[in-house]
Motif scaffolding. Structure first.
Motif, PDB file in Angstrom:
ATOM      1  N   HIS A 142       2.632   2.241  62.959  1.00  0.00           N
ATOM      2  CA  HIS A 142       2.888   3.253  61.938  1.00  0.00           C
ATOM      3  C   HIS A 142       1.588   3.455  61.151  1.00  0.00           C
ATOM      4  O   HIS A 142       1.315   2.744  60.188  1.00  0.00           O
ATOM      5  CB  HIS A 142       4.022   2.773  61.012  1.00  0.00           C
ATOM      6  CG  HIS A 142       4.568   3.853  60.158  1.00  0.00           C
ATOM      7  ND1 HIS A 142       5.656   4.604  60.498  1.00  0.00           N
ATOM      8  CD2 HIS A 142       4.141   4.336  58.969  1.00  0.00           C
ATOM      9  CE1 HIS A 142       5.896   5.501  59.563  1.00  0.00           C
ATOM     10  NE2 HIS A 142       4.988   5.357  58.615  1.00  0.00           N
ATOM     11  N   PRO A 143       0.768   4.414  61.575  1.00  0.00           N
ATOM     12  CA  PRO A 143      -0.545   4.566  60.940  1.00  0.00           C
ATOM     13  C   PRO A 143      -0.437   5.011  59.484  1.00  0.00           C
ATOM     14  O   PRO A 143       0.519   5.679  59.100  1.00  0.00           O
ATOM     15  CB  PRO A 143      -1.230   5.654  61.781  1.00  0.00           C
ATOM     16  CG  PRO A 143      -0.437   5.759  63.036  1.00  0.00           C
ATOM     17  CD  PRO A 143       0.965   5.368  62.676  1.00  0.00           C
ATOM     18  N   ARG A 144      -1.428   4.622  58.698  1.00  0.00           N
ATOM     19  CA  ARG A 144      -1.453   5.085  57.316  1.00  0.00           C
ATOM     20  C   ARG A 144      -1.878   6.558  57.278  1.00  0.00           C
ATOM     21  O   ARG A 144      -2.472   7.084  58.230  1.00  0.00           O
ATOM     22  CB  ARG A 144      -2.407   4.240  56.475  1.00  0.00           C
ATOM     23  CG  ARG A 144      -3.839   4.267  56.946  1.00  0.00           C
ATOM     24  CD  ARG A 144      -4.745   3.414  56.067  1.00  0.00           C
ATOM     25  NE  ARG A 144      -6.070   3.334  56.650  1.00  0.00           N
ATOM     26  CZ  ARG A 144      -6.478   2.354  57.457  1.00  0.00           C
ATOM     27  NH1 ARG A 144      -5.669   1.353  57.746  1.00  0.00           N
ATOM     28  NH2 ARG A 144      -7.685   2.375  57.979  1.00  0.00           N
ATOM     29  N   THR A 145      -1.552   7.190  56.159  1.00  0.00           N
ATOM     30  CA  THR A 145      -2.080   8.528  55.888  1.00  0.00           C
ATOM     31  C   THR A 145      -2.912   8.396  54.617  1.00  0.00           C
ATOM     32  O   THR A 145      -3.031   7.309  54.055  1.00  0.00           O
ATOM     33  CB  THR A 145      -0.941   9.538  55.666  1.00  0.00           C
ATOM     34  OG1 THR A 145      -0.291   9.203  54.433  1.00  0.00           O
ATOM     35  CG2 THR A 145       0.060   9.504  56.805  1.00  0.00           C
ATOM     36  N   ARG A 146      -3.433   9.493  54.149  1.00  0.00           N
ATOM     37  CA  ARG A 146      -4.196   9.451  52.897  1.00  0.00           C
ATOM     38  C   ARG A 146      -3.355   8.856  51.766  1.00  0.00           C
ATOM     39  O   ARG A 146      -3.878   8.193  50.880  1.00  0.00           O
ATOM     40  CB  ARG A 146      -4.632  10.859  52.481  1.00  0.00           C
ATOM     41  CG  ARG A 146      -5.789  11.389  53.284  1.00  0.00           C
ATOM     42  CD  ARG A 146      -7.140  11.001  52.683  1.00  0.00           C
ATOM     43  NE  ARG A 146      -8.188  11.249  53.653  1.00  0.00           N
ATOM     44  CZ  ARG A 146      -9.265  10.486  53.832  1.00  0.00           C
ATOM     45  NH1 ARG A 146      -9.467   9.434  53.078  1.00  0.00           N
ATOM     46  NH2 ARG A 146     -10.142  10.783  54.745  1.00  0.00           N
ATOM     47  N   VAL A 147      -2.034   9.125  51.816  1.00  0.00           N
ATOM     48  CA  VAL A 147      -1.206   8.729  50.671  1.00  0.00           C
ATOM     49  C   VAL A 147      -0.234   7.590  50.968  1.00  0.00           C
ATOM     50  O   VAL A 147       0.327   7.018  50.044  1.00  0.00           O
ATOM     51  CB  VAL A 147      -0.407   9.934  50.104  1.00  0.00           C
ATOM     52  CG1 VAL A 147      -1.363  10.979  49.556  1.00  0.00           C
ATOM     53  CG2 VAL A 147       0.513  10.542  51.162  1.00  0.00           C
ATOM     54  N   THR A 148      -0.009   7.281  52.233  1.00  0.00           N
ATOM     55  CA  THR A 148       0.976   6.239  52.520  1.00  0.00           C
ATOM     56  C   THR A 148       0.327   5.072  53.245  1.00  0.00           C
ATOM     57  O   THR A 148      -0.678   5.238  53.940  1.00  0.00           O
ATOM     58  CB  THR A 148       2.132   6.783  53.387  1.00  0.00           C
ATOM     59  OG1 THR A 148       1.583   7.325  54.586  1.00  0.00           O
ATOM     60  CG2 THR A 148       2.908   7.858  52.652  1.00  0.00           C
ATOM     61  N   ARG A 149       0.953   3.915  53.109  1.00  0.00           N
ATOM     62  CA  ARG A 149       0.438   2.694  53.712  1.00  0.00           C
ATOM     63  C   ARG A 149       0.761   2.646  55.200  1.00  0.00           C
ATOM     64  O   ARG A 149       1.675   3.310  55.668  1.00  0.00           O
ATOM     65  CB  ARG A 149       1.064   1.471  53.026  1.00  0.00           C
ATOM     66  CG  ARG A 149       0.641   1.254  51.588  1.00  0.00           C
ATOM     67  CD  ARG A 149      -0.729   0.596  51.517  1.00  0.00           C
ATOM     68  NE  ARG A 149      -0.759  -0.698  52.172  1.00  0.00           N
ATOM     69  CZ  ARG A 149      -0.475  -1.859  51.592  1.00  0.00           C
ATOM     70  NH1 ARG A 149      -0.138  -1.895  50.315  1.00  0.00           N
ATOM     71  NH2 ARG A 149      -0.543  -2.991  52.269  1.00  0.00           N
ATOM     72  N   SER A 150       0.039   1.807  55.894  1.00  0.00           N
ATOM     73  CA  SER A 150       0.328   1.630  57.313  1.00  0.00           C
ATOM     74  C   SER A 150       1.389   0.552  57.495  1.00  0.00           C
ATOM     75  O   SER A 150       1.777  -0.128  56.540  1.00  0.00           O
ATOM     76  CB  SER A 150      -0.942   1.225  58.065  1.00  0.00           C
ATOM     77  OG  SER A 150      -1.276  -0.117  57.760  1.00  0.00           O
ATOM     78  N   GLY A 151       1.819   0.400  58.714  1.00  0.00           N
ATOM     79  CA  GLY A 151       2.777  -0.648  59.027  1.00  0.00           C
ATOM     80  C   GLY A 151       3.006  -0.692  60.514  1.00  0.00           C
ATOM     81  O   GLY A 151       2.315  -0.046  61.292  1.00  0.00           O
TER      82      GLY A 151
ATOM     83  N   PHE B 286       6.748  -1.273  54.545  1.00  0.00           N
ATOM     84  CA  PHE B 286       6.322   0.110  54.305  1.00  0.00           C
ATOM     85  C   PHE B 286       6.874   1.032  55.378  1.00  0.00           C
ATOM     86  O   PHE B 286       7.397   2.105  55.090  1.00  0.00           O
ATOM     87  CB  PHE B 286       4.793   0.190  54.259  1.00  0.00           C
ATOM     88  CG  PHE B 286       4.211  -0.569  53.095  1.00  0.00           C
ATOM     89  CD1 PHE B 286       4.380  -0.102  51.798  1.00  0.00           C
ATOM     90  CD2 PHE B 286       3.543  -1.763  53.291  1.00  0.00           C
ATOM     91  CE1 PHE B 286       3.873  -0.806  50.717  1.00  0.00           C
ATOM     92  CE2 PHE B 286       3.032  -2.476  52.220  1.00  0.00           C
ATOM     93  CZ  PHE B 286       3.199  -2.009  50.922  1.00  0.00           C
TER      94      PHE B 286
ATOM     95  N   ASP C 243       8.151  -3.636  47.964  1.00  0.00           N
ATOM     96  CA  ASP C 243       7.170  -3.062  48.886  1.00  0.00           C
ATOM     97  C   ASP C 243       7.818  -2.142  49.923  1.00  0.00           C
ATOM     98  O   ASP C 243       7.202  -1.840  50.945  1.00  0.00           O
ATOM     99  CB  ASP C 243       6.397  -4.183  49.607  1.00  0.00           C
ATOM    100  CG  ASP C 243       5.194  -4.656  48.801  1.00  0.00           C
ATOM    101  OD1 ASP C 243       4.793  -3.960  47.839  1.00  0.00           O
ATOM    102  OD2 ASP C 243       4.637  -5.735  49.117  1.00  0.00           O
TER     103      ASP C 243
END
Lengths: 273, 449, 304, 556
Positions: D83-92, D101, D134
């Motif tokens: 689950h890649p991060r975006t500019r605003v959200t965390r990865s997982g 996340f 979290d």
């Protein structure tokens, strides 16, 4: 002329180049190939920032290409490849040919850890040494090599063939500890010496060695004989270039069964001194 | 001693993984010293007694005194610039700080690794291979009528493992305490812990795996070669006797240490013990527990796991977590010279890492957070002085059995907490990067780790 | 036409499409490979009574076998594809598996149609057997009292040709036998061909059905039987007092044809009056081997 | 909080307010549904779209000690589902047990805005709360495991019912839980104390206690009813997963005697006796269970449907996990919690060709299709036990699309299907019914009056789906998701990150109960009584849902 990549600017941090497969390069010119994306540390970069690219990819399907230089920080070369051929003049980084399904990789040098993990087909030939986890299962997974052949002319680290289910891992030199640990089937041949605890937890499969070794106390001696299939196997290793001696082909081997902790259907064959 | 004393009951000792929460502390508020730590073991007493506030600069940049804010700016610049940054340590700070540390690693596309990779990392790998039957320490206290200590010396490293949790305490079904338990110790040498055992198995160095493997076979009724005695120093008869006892106890517990996990065989040693535990559950109830060293290393395992799915050695450079011990673990990364910046949180690798790794530490910008001056802080580009968790800083720590405990700090420190400094660094890095760094390359799922 | 003064009749041999497998049997010594092969191919002269036809194709030097030991190759044929694996499993199981030191490999590895022969025989191992892949071929290791029997998991099956033949019409029985022996000698070791009858020779050529007994599938070829010249519609030229037949089975028509050419030439020797061939008027078998064309070196018309 | 929004032209499904597909505006102000929005409010044109309240998951396993063990034990399951991060959200990472996340974002990505973690030991509450903190976007709470609690057993055994009730309230309050949860009552004592034995009937003696599961369950129902909790006792019945367990389930349901009681993942408790030659292959007991629930308005249930593919068995029911270990491969986790619980974890794959798995799949669908009151038989897969929550859109399609269901039925073990009643059922769920089982129903069962509905004053948790004949596709990726009035997902992409609230209850109790509890801690716990209660720092954003007496303003 097929594509040829020469490392011009060695990366200072790991470079991940799973793009280096025959299929991804098929039909590309050198400038096109140089534009392909790699990951340099935590940022995208062009392949051409690190490699001088010459030639043109072979037409049609997957062809052959060549990499030259010290690629020990270049990871994932040939990962997932299905066909074609990669020839590497120099050493190469981790995850070489990871999960490949076909084709061939030749390394005229050393390979780092994780050569051909969980591969299902094809062939990897390392002319030098390889690191740990040759043909192993990824962490947490029970199944390693599912098919294909890995041939290392030199030595390997620990856990060669960890969890292998099918296929061949052939080591010209010495193997580290836990060769063939938890193997489900398949064949590991070590022309040099086995490290400690070879075959721990093996269910089925064969480990063949040419040097005396003391096995785990959960292995039992069966007999000394000349297993016929070894003649086929060793003949094949000769064809792949490994220095198999006649005495090894026609020799008698101690057969040990194990691992009693598991199915006890595996075997370790040790050449009679 | 002044008259200005404060009593802090139910405080928690973070010196080791036992994380005992029954410390009744007396604090000399003028001296900023803990003068008495009731219930503490000898190690805990020393930990509390020795802890005072050192007069250190808030931060040092290149050996020059600086403010915390200046340190944060420099650290943020280093981390935002780095191509393969590493955040390491984490096991001697609060979960609150650990959470921010992982967040920074995620944001910059770095790697986060904890001291687990140099202590019980092998147990983590073993856990991923075979699972684990385990228990909270109270269950061992209440029920365990057979306890096997393997590869550790609790008397000197975890004294209250004996006195509070696993040997002498009375429990619900152990009304007479020590008398109701069979205690076994397995080690390569006699130690201060040996006298506590009913049965002591002295195994030859580096033969734990063979002994465990033989036990597994015997539990399953399989053959074991009599050469086991020559190779391990333990006879087949002794092993058979042990297996009979293990099968017939009501509730058995293994407590194993680094003598098992960090000797040749590593994760396979831990895995053999965990698999033996599973095997024994065919016959009766058995659990196993790695004995952890650092006060909140278990918290670090938990935080990194819930945030990433993996316990340690997690790399984010592709935009998502990847796990691969050996590839993304600190000693390996440093020894191969792959890391170009490192933030070290509450750990002193310069004191105990292999030479090749330390050599690389000297070549790259190091950011350190520590209450004390350490070898690591001395070679750091940016060295922050922080308050000590559990003594000056509240928050959460996890006991070695995954039980979370809230800290009760004894007195305030003039220095900021790890969490405060890390939060400031995170905010500044975010501003520098304009949000999370997102590498514009598709996930290499087929080749992931 | 005449060859060495022997009349080559203007006729053709009519042959059938069969299913064929090639087995490579190796052993510690040539003797034991031969012992196994002789038992395996024994009582396999004609599908009429044996349900299969088989013969030794040639001897193999150690360098030519998969395991580097001396051996033999055997061709094994049946009329339909269902019965080929059944016959192989029965016979290999009783003759090769049982024979000291032998192993059994597939001689048609590139053929797509695969028969699970070793796969079935592995059950003799009672669960103790193990498979092994070398290169891209899978073998079964079956534990036996002597040690281990190794057999390939699958054997290739392709269309083959059965019933190629020629008849040696001679002045007397001695001349017929000498000619037949010479023919067999000339054809022995020819790749892709086996002669399934005893010594490669058959004296009792047959016709389809019976004039008298309804249940008989095949009865004596009275048209070529010298003693019946006067009581039946004989096809024997004058002066012929004994006839022997050579029957050839093979992997393909070209192999049969090439072997027949060698065989007939060798058979044309003193005392032989004519060479003929057996056919059914050309309506039953798709393969027609015209004697004169073969000897002229022209290839036969393609199989129908 | 949040800006104003006006959603126009959408077809609105708001069953709690009797709105069934009408095209009407939905207005949002200050994080709540409003009667109107200011003229400058952002407008969302939902033409061709369906507007529903955010989804509410009444039963899943997403946070806490056992979930984290299940995460850690399966690195191989995370590798292929990143689950890649975006500019605003965390990865997982994903897989059957996603990181925190990924869990929050993926729930939101399906249009869910509330989820209840269904089994946390009291001792693990602090850990669970840290993880829930979290877990982004969604509101969340957890059920606390009390059904094998040694001190509560002692009070019950001694007939000290008032103290029992007060102690129960204490445990719920100090752990910041949402509801009391019983898992295989009595089983843990046998598991831990009697060589891995288990309870087999409601009348088994529970180890050293003068108690039976029957007495324990009845005691909890009575106490919880007296406390007036917004969600009643939440029960994972004895004999779960065992052939023929339908009898135990019905017996347990009868113990409610008219009082509200919730039965978790009843699919796993709806197996009839073995059929044919097999000693173990169950028949379907779905009809009996559905009939009982249909005719007893005090009973509610979530289905716990099984979806084929990778799952993770994670449960407080340790003996069950041990039994399943033989099918799960090489890994097995067991974790005992002192005085409170057991726990078992086994990675598992449901295979459509396997009789038992196909039967489980059929039983889940049967329960849905035989239910006459969608408000009381609500949606769940017991994530990740029956399948991951990411399979919800597919399960919705199985319910809404008879032809799709038939096609899938053709691919599963036919013997199992023959012995289920699934072939006889042609019902298709409507969008309104889907809105009930995934939103309005669970919210009502939870007593969350401001969730699962779009009436004025409700929480502005809204999901907007683009209509599509393929319901799996439609429910897989909402075009817009609004949480607390904030536009979190726009055009399928995360625009901002968001932190949801902890939902918990704080029932009142007689403080004197602490004098009963504390000595027990000194003797049998390894954590001090004073350090046990979870303080407010672990719930920085939270909402206390009042009990009935609290709502009525009454103080005991």
């Amino acid at each position: 002329m097929s594509l040829a990549f020469t490392l011009r600017t060695p990366p200072t941090v790991p470079l991940e180049a799973e793009v280096l497969t025959p299929a991804r390069l098929a039909g590309l010119s050198a400038p096109e190939a140089a534009k392909l994306s790699v990951v340099h540390g935590n940022e995208r970069a062009d392949l051409g920032e690190f490699f001088q690219v010459q030639g043109t990819a072979d037409g049609g399907g997957a062809g052959e290409f060549r990499l030259t230089g010290d690629l020990s920080r270049v990871k994932h070369v040939g990962a997932g490849m299905a066909d074609g051929r990669i020839v590497i003049h120099g050493s190469v980084g981790m995850h070489l040919g990871a999960e490949m399904t076909g084709g061939e990789i030749i390394v005229e040098g050393d390979a780092a850890d994780w050569v051909g993990p969980e591969m299902t087909g094809g062939r990897i030939v390392i002319k030098g040494n390889a690191g740990h986890m040759v043909g192993a299962a990824s962490r947490g997974s029970a199944v390693g090599v599912r098919g294909g052949e890995i041939v290392v002319f030199g030595n390997t680290g620990n856990e060669a063939g960890h969890g292998m289910r099918r296929g061949l891992v052939a080591i010209g030199g010495d193997a580290g500890d836990f060769a063939g640990v938890s193997m489900l089937a398949g064949t590991i041949v070590v022309l040099g010496s086995l490290g400690w605890r070879a075959g721990a937890g093996m269910r089925r499969g064969s480990i063949v060695t040419m040097h005396p070794v003391e096995l785990l106390p959960t292995f039992s001696y069966a007999c000394t004989y000349a297993p016929l299939y070894l003649r086929l196997l060793l003949a094949r290793l000769r064809r792949l270039g490994l220095p198999v001696a006649d005495a090894q082909v026609s020799g008698r081997y101690q057969r040990w069964s194990g691992d009693a902790v598991e199915l006890n259907k595996g075997e370790v064959l040790i050449l009679e001194a | 001693m002044s008259e200005n004393l404060k009593f802090v009951p139910h405080a928690t000792c973070t010196f080791c993984g036992c994380v005992c929460d029954d410390m009744d502390l007396t604090v000399d508020m003028d001296e900023k010293r803990i003068t008495k730590a009731e219930n503490a073991c000898v190690l805990g007493k020393a930990w509390f007694r020795e802890h005072g506030i050192e007069q250190r600069p808030y931060a040092l940049i290149g050996g020059r005194e600086a403010t915390t804010a200046e340190g944060v700016e420099e650290a943020a610049q280093i981390l935002a610039r780095a191509r393969f940054p590493l955040i390491y340590g984490l096991s001697d700070t609060t979960c609150e700080a650990q959470r921010v540390a992982v967040a920074i690693a995620d944001m910059i596309g770095g790697t986060v690794d904890t001291t687990t990779s140099v202590c019980h990392g092998p147990s983590g790998i073993a856990f991923e291979t075979v699972g684990e039957s385990t228990a909270s320490l109270g269950e061992i206290k209440n029920r365990a009528d057979m306890v096997v200590f393997w590869g550790g010396n609790p008397a000197e490293a975890h004294p209250r493992l004996f006195s509070r949790y696993a040997v002498t305490p009375k429990g619900m079904y152990i009304p007479n305490g020590r008398k109701d338990r069979t205690v076994v110790l397995v080690d390569v040498r006699r130690t201060m812990s040996t006298p506590v055992a009913d049965i002591f198995l002295r195994v030859k160095p580096r033969s734990d795996f063979e002994v465990l493997w033989a036990l597994r076979a015997l539990v399953k009724g399989r053959r074991v070669d009599p050469s086991i005695e020559r190779r391990t120093g333990v006879s087949l008869a002794v092993l058979e006797d042990l297996v009979a006892r293990m099968k017939s106890c009501r509730y058995g517990a293994f407590l194993f240490g680094m003598g098992l996990t960090m000797t040749r065989g590593r994760h396979f040693n831990s895995g053999a013990l965990l698999a033996l535990t599973t095997d024994l559950n065919e016959f009766t109830h058995w659990v196993a527990k790695p004995v952890r060293g650092h006060g909140n290393v278990t918290g670090a395992d938990n935080v990194v796991s819930w945030q990433t799915g993996f316990p340690f050695g997690v790399n984010f450079s592709r935009g998502y977590p990847r796990f691969n011990p050996g590839e993304f673990t600190t000693v390996d990364l440093l020894a191969r010279g792959e890391t170009d910046a490192i933030l070290i949180l509450a750990s002193d690798p310069a004191a105990n890492f292999p030479k090749a790794a330390i050599e690389h530490l000297k070549r790259i910008p190091v950011i350190s957070l520590d209450p004390k001056t350490t070898l690591t802080s001395q070679l750091a580009r940016v060295a922050f002085t922080t308050a000590t968790y559990g003594i000056n800083v509240g928050g959460t720590v996890y006991r070695m059995d995954d039980v979370a405990i809230t800290l009760r700090p004894a007195f305030e420190s003039p220095y900021p907490s790890d969490e405060e400094i890390l939060s400031a660094i995170r905010d500044r890095v975010r501003a520098l990067l304009g949000g999370n760094r997102v590498p514009a390359v598709a996930p290499a799922v087929a080749a992931a780790s | 036409m005449l060859l060495n003064g022997v009349l080559i009749e203007d006729t053709f041999a009519e042959a059938f499409t069969m299913r064929v497998a090639r087995l490579l049997i190796t052993a510690r010594t040539p003797r034991w490979a031969k012992e196994a092969a002789l038992k395996l191919t024994g009582f396999a002269t004609s599908v009429i009574g044996c349900k299969c036809e088989a013969g030794i194709e040639r001897e193999l030097a150690a360098d030519d076998t998969p395991d580097g030991r001396p051996g033999l190759s055997v061709l094994f044929l049946t009329m339909d594809k269902e019965s080929l694996p059944q016959r192989l499993i029965e016979r290999i199981g009783q003759t090769v598996l049982t024979c000291p030191t032998t192993a059994c490999f597939d001689g048609l590895p590139d053929v797509p149609d695969r028969l699970p022969v070793g796969k079935a025989l592995r059950a003799f191992g009672d669960g103790f057997q193990a498979s092994k892949v070398v290169g891209d071929r899978r073998y079964w290791r079956i534990p036996v009292m002597e040690g281990e029997f190794l057999i390939e998991e699958t054997f290739g099956m392709q269309k083959g040709v059965g019933g190629g033949n020629f008849l040696i019409l001679a002045a007397d029985a001695d001349a017929a036998l000498a000619a037949a022996e010479a023919a067999v000698e000339a054809m022995s070791g020819h790749p892709g061909v086996v002669l399934p009858f005893p010594g490669g020779v058959v004296r009792s050529g047959s016709k389809v059905g019976s004039k008298r007994y309804k249940k008989m599938v095949a009865t004596t070829n009275d048209a070529f039987s010298p003693t019946l010249r006067a009581v039946t519609e004989s096809q024997l030229p004058e002066g012929v007092n004994s006839v022997l037949e050579i029957v050839l089975d093979g992997t393909d028509g070209a192999a049969i044809e090439s072997a027949m050419r060698l065989g007939i030439r060798a058979a044309c020797r003193p005392g032989v009056k004519a060479i003929s061939a057996g056919n059914f008027g050309g309506k039953l078998g798709p393969h027609h081997f015209h004697l004169r064309r073969i000897l002229n070196g022209a290839s036969p018309p393609p199989a129908v | 909080m949040g800006s104003s929004l006006r959603i126009v032209n959408g077809r609105v499904y708001d069953p709690a307010n009797g709105v069934d597909g009408e095209v009407r505006d939905v207005c949002i102000r200050d994080g709540k549904i409003a009667a109107d929005a200011p003229p400058d409010a952002k407008r969302i044109d939902a033409a061709g779209m369906v507007v529903m309240p955010g989804g509410v998951d009444i039963h899943c396993h997403i946070a806490g000690p056992k979930v984290n063990l299940a995460r850690k034990v399966q690195p191989e399951d995370h590798r292929y589902d990143v689950h890649p991060r975006t500019r605003v959200t965390r990865s997982g990472t994903g897989g059957s047990v996603p990181s925190t996340f990924a869990t929050g974002y993926r729930y939101a990505g399906l249009g869910y805005t509330t989820a209840m973690e269904a089994a946390v030991t009291p001792l693990g509450a602090r850990h669970a709360l840290e993880e829930l903190h979290d877990t982004p976007v969604i509101d969340k709470g957890f059920y606390v495991l009390v059904g094998n609690n040694v001190l509560l057993y002692r009070l019950l055994q001694e007939g000290r019912l008032e103290e029992f009730r007060n102690a129960l309230a204490w445990w719920i309050k100090v752990t910041k839980a949402y509801a009391p949860k019983l898992v295989n009552p009595g089983g843990d004592e046998l598991w831990k104390g009697q060589r891995n034995a288990n309870i087999t009937s409601l009348d088994d003696k529970i180890g050293p206690f003068e108690l039976t599961p029957r007495k324990v369950i009845a005691g909890f129902i009575e106490a919880a009813t007296a406390l007036g909790l917004p969600h009643p006792v939440h029960i994972h019945c004895n004999n779960l997963g065992h052939t023929g367990n339908v009898a135990t389930t019905l017996e347990t349901m009868r113990l409610a005697e008219g009082r509200r009681t919730h039965f978790a993942h009843v699919q796993f408790n709806s197996y009839g006796p073995a059929a044919g030659k097999s000693q173990t292959n169950p028949t379907s007991g779905a009809r009996e269970i559905a009939e009982f629930v249909n005719t007893h308005p005090n009973i509610s249930a979530d289905v716990g449907a099984v979806m084929f593919g990778r799952s993770t068995i994670m449960t407080g029911d340790a003996p069950l996990a041990y039994m399943l270990r033989q099918f799960g491969g090489t890994k097995w986790v067991n974790a005992d919690t002192e005085n409170e619980s057991g726990c078992g974890i086994v990675p598992f794959t449901y295979q459509d060709r396997v009789y038992t798995n196909a039967m489980q799949w059929a039983v889940g669908l049967e329960l849905f299709l035989l239910s006459q009151d969608p408000w009381r038989m609500v949606f769940s897969t017991d994530h990740p036990n029956g399948g991951s929550f990411v399979t919800y859109p597919r399960l919705i399609r199985l319910l809404m699309d008879r032809e799709f269901r038939k096609a899938r039925m053709a691919e599963v073990n036919q013997k199992a299907l023959d012995r289920s009643g699934l072939r006889d059922l042609s019902r298709e769920y409507s969008l309104n019914e889907i809105a009930i089982v995934t939103r309005a129903g669970p919210a009502r069962l939870l007593g969350l009056t401001r969730k699962g509905q779009l009436g004025v004053g409700a929480d502005a948790d809204v999901t907007i789906y683009e209509e599509d004949p393929d319901k799996e596709k439609m429910f897989s990726a909402p075009r817009y998701v609004i949480k607390d009035g904030e536009l979190i997902i726009e055009d399928h992409e995360f625009r901002v990150d968001h932190e949801g609230r902890l939902l918990h209850v704080a029932p009142d109790f007689d403080p004197g109960i602490e004098q009963v509890i504390e000595p027990f801690f000194e003797d049998f716990y390894t954590i001090r009584f004073a350090n046990y209660a979870v303080d407010d720092r672990y719930a920085p954003h939270h909402e206390i849902i009042p009990t009935a007496p609290q709502a009525a303003g009454a103080r005991p």
